[in-house]
Motif scaffolding. Sequence first.
Motif, PDB file in Angstrom:
ATOM      1  N   VAL A 280       1.568  -7.349  -7.907  1.00 47.13           N
ATOM      2  CA  VAL A 280       0.688  -7.422  -6.505  1.00 47.13           C
ATOM      3  C   VAL A 280       0.511  -6.038  -5.837  1.00 47.13           C
ATOM      4  O   VAL A 280      -0.567  -5.877  -5.521  1.00 47.13           O
ATOM      5  CB  VAL A 280       1.149  -8.506  -5.643  1.00 47.13           C
ATOM      6  N   SER A 281       1.597  -5.366  -5.885  1.00 41.38           N
ATOM      7  CA  SER A 281       1.689  -3.851  -5.452  1.00 41.38           C
ATOM      8  C   SER A 281       0.371  -3.103  -6.082  1.00 41.38           C
ATOM      9  O   SER A 281      -0.342  -2.401  -5.467  1.00 41.38           O
ATOM     10  CB  SER A 281       2.984  -3.268  -5.281  1.00 41.38           C
ATOM     11  N   LYS A 282       0.482  -3.241  -7.198  1.00 35.20           N
ATOM     12  CA  LYS A 282      -0.440  -2.376  -8.134  1.00 35.20           C
ATOM     13  C   LYS A 282      -1.835  -2.834  -7.775  1.00 35.20           C
ATOM     14  O   LYS A 282      -2.763  -2.049  -7.625  1.00 35.20           O
ATOM     15  CB  LYS A 282      -0.040  -2.484  -9.602  1.00 35.20           C
ATOM     16  N   PHE A 283      -2.038  -4.040  -7.837  1.00 35.93           N
ATOM     17  CA  PHE A 283      -3.551  -4.806  -7.339  1.00 35.93           C
ATOM     18  C   PHE A 283      -3.952  -4.089  -6.055  1.00 35.93           C
ATOM     19  O   PHE A 283      -5.065  -3.673  -5.974  1.00 35.93           O
ATOM     20  CB  PHE A 283      -3.522  -6.279  -7.331  1.00 35.93           C
ATOM     21  N   ILE A 284      -3.107  -4.187  -4.923  1.00 37.17           N
ATOM     22  CA  ILE A 284      -3.538  -3.558  -3.749  1.00 37.17           C
ATOM     23  C   ILE A 284      -3.637  -2.167  -3.735  1.00 37.17           C
ATOM     24  O   ILE A 284      -4.695  -1.818  -3.248  1.00 37.17           O
ATOM     25  CB  ILE A 284      -2.054  -3.949  -2.834  1.00 37.17           C
ATOM     26  N   GLU A 285      -2.815  -1.337  -4.666  1.00 33.17           N
ATOM     27  CA  GLU A 285      -2.923   0.114  -4.768  1.00 33.17           C
ATOM     28  C   GLU A 285      -4.384   0.309  -5.354  1.00 33.17           C
ATOM     29  O   GLU A 285      -4.984   1.149  -4.859  1.00 33.17           O
ATOM     30  CB  GLU A 285      -1.907   0.588  -5.545  1.00 33.17           C
ATOM     31  N   ASP A 286      -4.593  -0.397  -6.418  1.00 31.28           N
ATOM     32  CA  ASP A 286      -5.982  -0.172  -7.244  1.00 31.28           C
ATOM     33  C   ASP A 286      -7.154  -0.385  -6.341  1.00 31.28           C
ATOM     34  O   ASP A 286      -8.229   0.246  -6.254  1.00 31.28           O
ATOM     35  CB  ASP A 286      -5.860  -1.048  -8.525  1.00 31.28           C
ATOM     36  N   PHE A 287      -6.911  -1.443  -5.507  1.00 33.95           N
ATOM     37  CA  PHE A 287      -8.367  -2.317  -4.826  1.00 33.95           C
ATOM     38  C   PHE A 287      -8.480  -1.026  -3.753  1.00 33.95           C
ATOM     39  O   PHE A 287      -9.585  -0.720  -3.452  1.00 33.95           O
ATOM     40  CB  PHE A 287      -7.692  -3.767  -4.118  1.00 33.95           C
ATOM     41  N   LYS A 288      -7.453  -0.472  -3.101  1.00 39.42           N
ATOM     42  CA  LYS A 288      -7.578   0.396  -2.043  1.00 39.42           C
ATOM     43  C   LYS A 288      -8.180   1.625  -2.466  1.00 39.42           C
ATOM     44  O   LYS A 288      -9.053   2.310  -1.807  1.00 39.42           O
ATOM     45  CB  LYS A 288      -6.341   0.637  -1.491  1.00 39.42           C
ATOM     46  N   ALA A 289      -7.854   2.175  -3.633  1.00 41.68           N
ATOM     47  CA  ALA A 289      -8.234   3.204  -4.264  1.00 41.68           C
ATOM     48  C   ALA A 289      -9.957   3.031  -4.538  1.00 41.68           C
ATOM     49  O   ALA A 289     -10.672   3.937  -4.455  1.00 41.68           O
ATOM     50  CB  ALA A 289      -7.506   3.627  -5.534  1.00 41.68           C
ATOM     51  N   LYS A 290     -10.332   1.931  -4.978  1.00 40.76           N
ATOM     52  CA  LYS A 290     -11.662   1.724  -5.487  1.00 40.76           C
ATOM     53  C   LYS A 290     -12.694   1.373  -4.083  1.00 40.76           C
ATOM     54  O   LYS A 290     -13.628   1.723  -4.190  1.00 40.76           O
ATOM     55  CB  LYS A 290     -11.693   0.253  -6.540  1.00 40.76           C
ATOM     56  N   TYR A 291     -12.047   0.756  -3.408  1.00 41.32           N
ATOM     57  CA  TYR A 291     -12.710   0.342  -2.136  1.00 41.32           C
ATOM     58  C   TYR A 291     -12.562   1.336  -0.740  1.00 41.32           C
ATOM     59  O   TYR A 291     -12.295   0.453   0.502  1.00 41.32           O
ATOM     60  CB  TYR A 291     -12.659  -1.211  -2.016  1.00 41.32           C
ATOM     61  N   ASP A 292     -12.324   2.400  -0.929  1.00 41.76           N
ATOM     62  CA  ASP A 292     -12.192   3.596   0.255  1.00 41.76           C
ATOM     63  C   ASP A 292     -11.222   3.099   1.186  1.00 41.76           C
ATOM     64  O   ASP A 292     -11.343   2.930   2.454  1.00 41.76           O
ATOM     65  CB  ASP A 292     -13.339   3.492   0.954  1.00 41.76           C
TER      66      ASP A 292
ATOM     67  N   ALA B  71      -9.852  -0.009   1.959  1.00 36.34           N
ATOM     68  CA  ALA B  71      -9.922  -1.377   2.386  1.00 36.34           C
ATOM     69  C   ALA B  71      -8.870  -2.337   1.803  1.00 36.34           C
ATOM     70  O   ALA B  71      -8.446  -2.133   0.731  1.00 36.34           O
ATOM     71  CB  ALA B  71     -11.486  -2.035   1.886  1.00 36.34           C
ATOM     72  N   THR B  72      -8.114  -3.143   2.356  1.00 40.65           N
ATOM     73  CA  THR B  72      -7.008  -4.117   2.343  1.00 40.65           C
ATOM     74  C   THR B  72      -7.622  -5.379   1.495  1.00 40.65           C
ATOM     75  O   THR B  72      -8.301  -5.869   2.236  1.00 40.65           O
ATOM     76  CB  THR B  72      -6.241  -4.363   3.230  1.00 40.65           C
ATOM     77  N   PRO B  73      -7.111  -5.679   0.379  1.00 39.36           N
ATOM     78  CA  PRO B  73      -7.822  -6.968  -0.268  1.00 39.36           C
ATOM     79  C   PRO B  73      -7.169  -8.339   0.567  1.00 39.36           C
ATOM     80  O   PRO B  73      -5.953  -8.232   1.146  1.00 39.36           O
ATOM     81  CB  PRO B  73      -7.067  -6.908  -1.730  1.00 39.36           C
ATOM     82  N   GLY B  74      -8.013  -9.060   0.466  1.00 36.47           N
ATOM     83  CA  GLY B  74      -7.805 -10.451   1.067  1.00 36.47           C
ATOM     84  C   GLY B  74      -7.594 -11.651  -0.123  1.00 36.47           C
ATOM     85  O   GLY B  74      -7.680 -11.375  -1.248  1.00 36.47           O
ATOM     86  N   ALA B  75      -7.308 -12.810   0.487  1.00 39.02           N
ATOM     87  CA  ALA B  75      -7.185 -13.995  -0.364  1.00 39.02           C
ATOM     88  C   ALA B  75      -8.035 -14.035  -1.366  1.00 39.02           C
ATOM     89  O   ALA B  75      -8.006 -14.346  -2.520  1.00 39.02           O
ATOM     90  CB  ALA B  75      -6.779 -15.200   0.253  1.00 39.02           C
TER      91      ALA B  75
ATOM     92  N   THR C 151      -0.118  -9.305   1.376  1.00 40.37           N
ATOM     93  CA  THR C 151      -0.062  -7.816   1.077  1.00 40.37           C
ATOM     94  C   THR C 151       1.222  -7.501   1.264  1.00 40.37           C
ATOM     95  O   THR C 151       1.745  -6.330   1.254  1.00 40.37           O
ATOM     96  CB  THR C 151      -1.022  -7.043   1.784  1.00 40.37           C
ATOM     97  N   VAL C 152       2.328  -8.255   1.807  1.00 37.51           N
ATOM     98  CA  VAL C 152       3.506  -7.928   2.218  1.00 37.51           C
ATOM     99  C   VAL C 152       4.540  -8.311   1.197  1.00 37.51           C
ATOM    100  O   VAL C 152       4.421  -9.796   0.805  1.00 37.51           O
ATOM    101  CB  VAL C 152       3.963  -8.517   3.282  1.00 37.51           C
TER     102      VAL C 152
END
Length: 85
Positions: A22-34, A36-40, A15-16
Amino acid sequence: KENLNDIYFTTHFTTVGDDPVVSKFIEDFKAKYDGATPGAFHALGYDEMYFLVFRNRLMHHTEQNILESFRIGKISKNLTLERIG
């Protein structure tokens, strides 16, 4: 506990970094899952779904074109599809 010193775990996802996809994926994931930070495994799941959708769009192309086109990985970056056998 002494045996657990100086142990390193590597993975294909982080996530670094500053990759905009990747940044967009992380942002969207966090928005959808309260928050939470995505993992591998989340990244692999995303790439797998992208891979399947992309494959379906290429069904009318030759096998070689499809194999070459699958050298994609939106998040995991180094995913490839190789014919075995």
